[in-house]
Structures are given as C-alpha cells and as structure tokens.
Design an enzyme around this catalytic site. Structure first.
Site, PDB file in Angstrom:
ATOM      1  N   ASP A  13       1.180  -1.051   0.052  1.00  0.00           N
ATOM      2  CA  ASP A  13       0.277   0.078   0.010  1.00  0.00           C
ATOM      3  C   ASP A  13       0.922   1.051  -0.198  1.00  0.00           C
ATOM      4  O   ASP A  13       1.683   1.418   0.558  1.00  0.00           O
ATOM      5  CB  ASP A  13      -1.442  -0.152   1.315  1.00  0.00           C
ATOM      6  CG  ASP A  13      -1.819   1.087   1.079  1.00  0.00           C
ATOM      7  OD1 ASP A  13      -2.442   1.526  -0.141  1.00  0.00           O
ATOM      8  OD2 ASP A  13      -2.523   1.497   2.018  1.00  0.00           O
ATOM      9  N   HIS A  30       1.940   3.313  -9.251  1.00  0.00           N
ATOM     10  CA  HIS A  30       2.248   1.656  -9.066  1.00  0.00           C
ATOM     11  C   HIS A  30       3.030   1.526 -10.017  1.00  0.00           C
ATOM     12  O   HIS A  30       3.672  -0.098 -10.270  1.00  0.00           O
ATOM     13  CB  HIS A  30       0.600   1.257  -9.744  1.00  0.00           C
ATOM     14  CG  HIS A  30      -0.518   1.587  -8.967  1.00  0.00           C
ATOM     15  ND1 HIS A  30      -0.727   1.813  -7.981  1.00  0.00           N
ATOM     16  CD2 HIS A  30      -2.187   2.788  -9.681  1.00  0.00           C
ATOM     17  CE1 HIS A  30      -2.272   2.157  -7.763  1.00  0.00           C
ATOM     18  NE2 HIS A  30      -2.658   2.672  -8.774  1.00  0.00           N
ATOM     19  N   LEU A 124      11.583 -20.418  -5.308  1.00  0.00           N
ATOM     20  CA  LEU A 124      10.676 -19.280  -4.374  1.00  0.00           C
ATOM     21  C   LEU A 124       8.934 -18.826  -4.834  1.00  0.00           C
ATOM     22  O   LEU A 124       9.190 -19.316  -6.153  1.00  0.00           O
ATOM     23  CB  LEU A 124      10.480 -18.093  -4.018  1.00  0.00           C
ATOM     24  CG  LEU A 124      10.278 -16.782  -3.441  1.00  0.00           C
ATOM     25  CD1 LEU A 124      10.284 -16.687  -2.262  1.00  0.00           C
ATOM     26  CD2 LEU A 124      10.428 -15.337  -3.944  1.00  0.00           C
TER      27      LEU A 124
END
Ligand code: IPE
Ligand code: IPE
Ligand code: MG
Length: 240
Positions: A13, A30, A124
């Site tokens: 955020d 973004h 991962l």
C-alpha cells in the site's frame, strides 16, 4: 542475521501517495510499485523465504476512478510479459490468486501462460493476489464444498481455498502506514504476526524488509498456549 519466516504476505500500500507527493499521476506510483516488488522478490529469495504472497488488486479496487482501474489492468498485463522471463530464470514459481471471471481474456491468457512457464520452479513461490478478496475466497471455497456435498470442516474448507498450495503466512506486512487488513487473507492470517510499516510501498527496500523480519524474530508465537509451555516444549525438542 535473523532467520527468515517461511511465508511472508504483503499488502503493498501507498503507491498513490508516493505519486501524489511528487505531483505525478497515481499510475506512476503503481509503476514504481512494480519495481519495488521486483526488488522484494529478489530479496526474499536471497533470504531463504519459501513463499511470498502479495496483494496487487483487491475486489474493492474496482471502485476506483475508471482511469486508475484501466491503468492498473494495463500495467498488470505489461508486467506479465516483461517480468516473467526473469522470474522464470530466477527459479520463481508464479501463482495468481483471485476471481478471473471479470478479467480480460488477454490478462487471463497471460496469467495461465506465466503459471505454466514457471510451474517446475521451486526456489520461491510467488502468489500474486489480483482481483482477490478474503471474503470472496471463503465464499468460493464454501460453494465448492456445497456443490460436492462435502461436509464443512476446517480442513475441507482450507483445502478449497485459493492458497491451499502453501501453508498459512507467518508474517503479514502492510506498508503505507494504515493498520487494517482490507479484506486480505482473512482465513489464512488467523495466526500470522503483523508488521505495519510507515514506508510507502515504492520506498520499501531490502533494509525495511530486514527490519520487518527482525521484528518477527522477536515475537513469541503462542498459538493459544502459555509462554511456559513453549519454553518446556523447546527444551524437550532440543534434547530429542
Ligand atoms: C496500493 O497503493 C496499490 C493498490 C491498491 C492497487 P494505493 O493505490 O492504495 O496507494 P495509496 O494508499 O492511495 O497511497
Ligand atoms: C489494499 O489497499 C489493497 C491492495 C494493496 C491491493 P487499499 O489502498 O485498497 O486499502 P484501503 O482501501 O485503504 O483499505
Ligand atoms: Mg491504499
């Protein structure tokens, strides 16, 4: 050097505020957020984190101005084509978690291609929650059980949830200063440790990640037990 949690989940955020501070359009924030994620994935892999789950677009984010929503969709499609080759080379196994029904056919095709291309990787696991909501997840899992006529138990429900392929998150990080869950992993975070960072997501770097991991290592995870029980348990497990 502290021990890394197996599963870290992040509410990324603060992109909009990062951009506004610089008099830039929100979408520029973004874009910067994608760079921050790329860095974070690398840092997690280097630290031995097994699973990273990130919140990229919530069920509620459709309520944002149309221009921002379309900007986010375009950026997501672009990131899918640009980032996947490197992720694949780095041993990352990608999963996209969320409702796909209202995503464009182009985006869904990109998602499926990326998952297929990285399916055999094991360094991962990266879960990207996109058009995801914790309530959506619980409801879709319950609906599957109902359709199959399967009894509703915790383990049956867990088995149908969108993150059934990974254990629950050990550490949930939220950047941007807000201290709320915003419909993220409602079911899976039942016993996660929470860490709230005042840094905006584009500013969250390796050093901030290490601070969060260090804070996690100072927590005592009791899972309902007493501290004394945990001390006794640790003593017997070192003897054995
Ligand atoms: C998080 O950043 C990214 C998404 C929700 C897509 P925000 O866009 O919510 O940034 P702030 O909270 O407005 O700064
Ligand atoms: C949560 O951030 C969703 C993502 C990071 C994708 P929001 O910015 O949408 O959360 P609220 O609206 O402030 O609770
Ligand atoms: Mg926000």
């Amino acid at each position: 050097m502290s021990h890394a949690p197996h599963h870290i989940a992040i509410v990324m955020d603060g992109n909009g505020r990062w951009a506004s501070k610089r008099f830039l359009p929100r979408v520029a924030g973004h874009k910067q957020g994608v760079d921050s994620l790329r860095r974070c994935v690398k840092a997690c892999a280097q630290r031995g984190v097994g699973v990273l789950t990130v919140f990229a677009f919530s069920s509620e984010n459709w309520s944002r101005p149309a221009e921002e929503v379309s900007g986010l969709m375009e950026l997501f499609a672009l990131a899918l084509t640009r980032e996947v080759p490197q992720l694949k080379a780095d041993g990352v196994q990608l999963h996209f978690v969320g409702e796909r029904a209202n995503l464009s056919t182009k985006v869904v095709a990109g998602i499926e291609k990326a998952e297929l291309a990285t399916a055999s990787n094991s360094r991962l696991i990266l879960n990207v929650c996109f058009n995801y909501g914790g309530r959506w997840d619980i409801v879709q899992a319950a609906a599957k059980l109902a359709a199959q006529g399967t009894p509703v138990t915790e383990s049956n429900l867990s088995g149908e949830m969108a993150l059934a392929h990974v254990p629950d998150p050990d550490l949930v990080i939220r950047t941007g200063g807000e201290q709320r869950i915003s419909n993220f992993l409602l079911w899976q975070s039942a016993y996660s440790e929470f860490y709230f960072s005042g840094k905006l997501w584009p500013e969250f770097d390796e050093a901030e990640l290490d601070v969060a991991i260090a804070a996690f290592n100072h927590r005592e995870r009791r899972f309902g037990k007493t501290s004394d029980q945990l001390v006794a348990q640790a003593a017997t497990s070192t003897v054995a």
